[in-house]
Enzyme design. Structure first.
Site, PDB file in Angstrom:
ATOM      1  N   HIS A  52      32.135  31.677  48.663  1.00 55.75           N
ATOM      2  CA  HIS A  52      31.421  30.928  47.869  1.00 55.75           C
ATOM      3  C   HIS A  52      31.808  29.247  47.894  1.00 55.75           C
ATOM      4  CE1 HIS A  52      34.795  32.418  45.687  1.00 55.75           C
ATOM      5  NE2 HIS A  52      35.229  31.015  45.232  1.00 55.75           N
TER       6      HIS A  52
HETATM    7  C1  T46 Z   1      38.383  31.223  44.008  1.00 49.45           C
HETATM    8  C2  T46 Z   1      39.229  32.015  45.370  1.00 49.45           C
HETATM    9  C3  T46 Z   1      40.026  30.765  46.045  1.00 49.45           C
HETATM   10  C4  T46 Z   1      37.962  36.230  36.472  1.00 49.45           C
HETATM   11  O1  T46 Z   1      37.195  36.679  35.194  1.00 49.45           O
HETATM   12  N1  T46 Z   1      37.879  34.879  35.776  1.00 49.45           N
HETATM   13  C5  T46 Z   1      38.925  34.033  37.036  1.00 49.45           C
HETATM   14  O2  T46 Z   1      39.273  32.844  36.419  1.00 49.45           O
HETATM   15  C6  T46 Z   1      38.140  34.278  38.351  1.00 49.45           C
HETATM   16  C7  T46 Z   1      39.346  33.561  39.007  1.00 49.45           C
HETATM   17  C8  T46 Z   1      37.527  34.920  38.444  1.00 49.45           C
HETATM   18  N2  T46 Z   1      37.071  35.790  37.525  1.00 49.45           N
HETATM   19  C9  T46 Z   1      36.802  37.701  37.314  1.00 49.45           C
HETATM   20  C10 T46 Z   1      34.849  37.822  38.635  1.00 49.45           C
HETATM   21  C11 T46 Z   1      35.415  38.861  39.206  1.00 49.45           C
HETATM   22  O3  T46 Z   1      34.686  39.683  38.614  1.00 49.45           O
HETATM   23  O4  T46 Z   1      37.243  38.251  38.647  1.00 49.45           O
HETATM   24  C12 T46 Z   1      36.736  38.958  40.026  1.00 49.45           C
HETATM   25  C13 T46 Z   1      36.727  38.690  40.923  1.00 49.45           C
HETATM   26  O5  T46 Z   1      36.874  37.034  40.963  1.00 49.45           O
HETATM   27  P1  T46 Z   1      36.009  36.444  42.319  1.00 49.45           P
HETATM   28  O6  T46 Z   1      34.930  37.422  43.415  1.00 49.45           O
HETATM   29  O7  T46 Z   1      35.709  35.078  42.258  1.00 49.45           O
HETATM   30  O8  T46 Z   1      37.627  36.286  43.460  1.00 49.45           O
HETATM   31  P2  T46 Z   1      37.482  35.677  44.753  1.00 49.45           P
HETATM   32  O9  T46 Z   1      39.249  35.842  45.415  1.00 49.45           O
HETATM   33  O10 T46 Z   1      36.203  35.872  45.444  1.00 49.45           O
HETATM   34  O11 T46 Z   1      38.031  33.546  44.207  1.00 49.45           O
HETATM   35  C14 T46 Z   1      38.753  33.792  43.396  1.00 49.45           C
HETATM   36  C15 T46 Z   1      37.954  32.519  42.921  1.00 49.45           C
HETATM   37  O12 T46 Z   1      36.748  32.904  41.586  1.00 49.45           O
HETATM   38  C16 T46 Z   1      37.374  31.123  43.279  1.00 49.45           C
HETATM   39  O13 T46 Z   1      37.438  30.173  41.830  1.00 49.45           O
HETATM   40  O14 T46 Z   1      37.777  30.060  44.716  1.00 49.45           O
HETATM   41  O15 T46 Z   1      39.329  32.675  44.409  1.00 49.45           O
END
Ligand code: T46
Length: 144
Positions: A52
């Site tokens: 993303h």
């Molecule tokens: C990024 C990379 C480096 C939350 O509830 N609060 C938060 O602050 C974050 C970051 C995530 N979440 C929840 C949303 C999803 O249900 O945690 C779950 C996993 O998030 P996501 O799939 O977006 O995780 P990554 O590792 O793909 O991405 C994360 C960050 O979301 C993103 O901003 O830049 O790490």
């Protein structure tokens, strides 16, 4: 490096007998006001994360333990960065596509961000990203 990304060194106290310590202070060390901190860990080595971009978010990533391969993309370029040193930090600004691959066992990736979590700031579709990012970077070039 790609636009809106750069690597920088975190300075701290290093001592072969006593160990190392790295302080993180906003404005001195981090180029924005830190409003959110999260960390990613327990990632199976076969898993990849990210896929993303953010429209407005600024973040600094520090791999405090282990190793992760970052793939960063803008519409015209792709770059890879291995984060495997707790004294190295990666800044990622708006409109940069990011993927995280090859987490080594026990990796802990610390992330500092300048905004609270906001689902609407994410672009998770790559075609949508390319379309928005082309306009964003063209606008940046025009304003120079
Ligand atoms: C990024 C990379 C480096 C939350 O509830 N609060 C938060 O602050 C974050 C970051 C995530 N979440 C929840 C949303 C999803 O249900 O945690 C779950 C996993 O998030 P996501 O799939 O977006 O995780 P990554 O590792 O793909 O991405 C994360 C960050 O979301 C993103 O901003 O830049 O790490």
């Amino acid at each position: 490096m790609l636009k809106n990304t750069y690597l920088f060194k975190l300075s701290g106290s290093h001592d072969l007998e006593y160990g190392d310590l790295i302080p993180i202070e906003e404005s001195d060390t981090i180029p924005f006001v830190i409003r959110r901190v999260y960390y990613i860990y327990n990632v199976p080595s076969a898993s990849s994360r990210g896929y993303h971009s953010h429209r407005n978010l600024n973040q600094v990533l520090i791999c405090v333990h282990g190793s992760v391969r970052m793939v960063l993309k803008t519409p015209d370029k792709t770059e890879e960065v291995i984060l495997n040193d707790p004294s190295q930090a990666l800044y990622i600004g708006p409109m940069v596509w990011r993927e995280m691959h090859d987490f080594s066992l026990g990796t802990v990736l610390l992330v500092l961000a300048d905004h609270h979590y906001d689902k609407s700031d994410y672009i998770r579709n790559f075609d949508q990203y390319i379309s928005e990012a082309r306009k964003y970077f063209a606008g940046e070039a025009d304003s120079k």
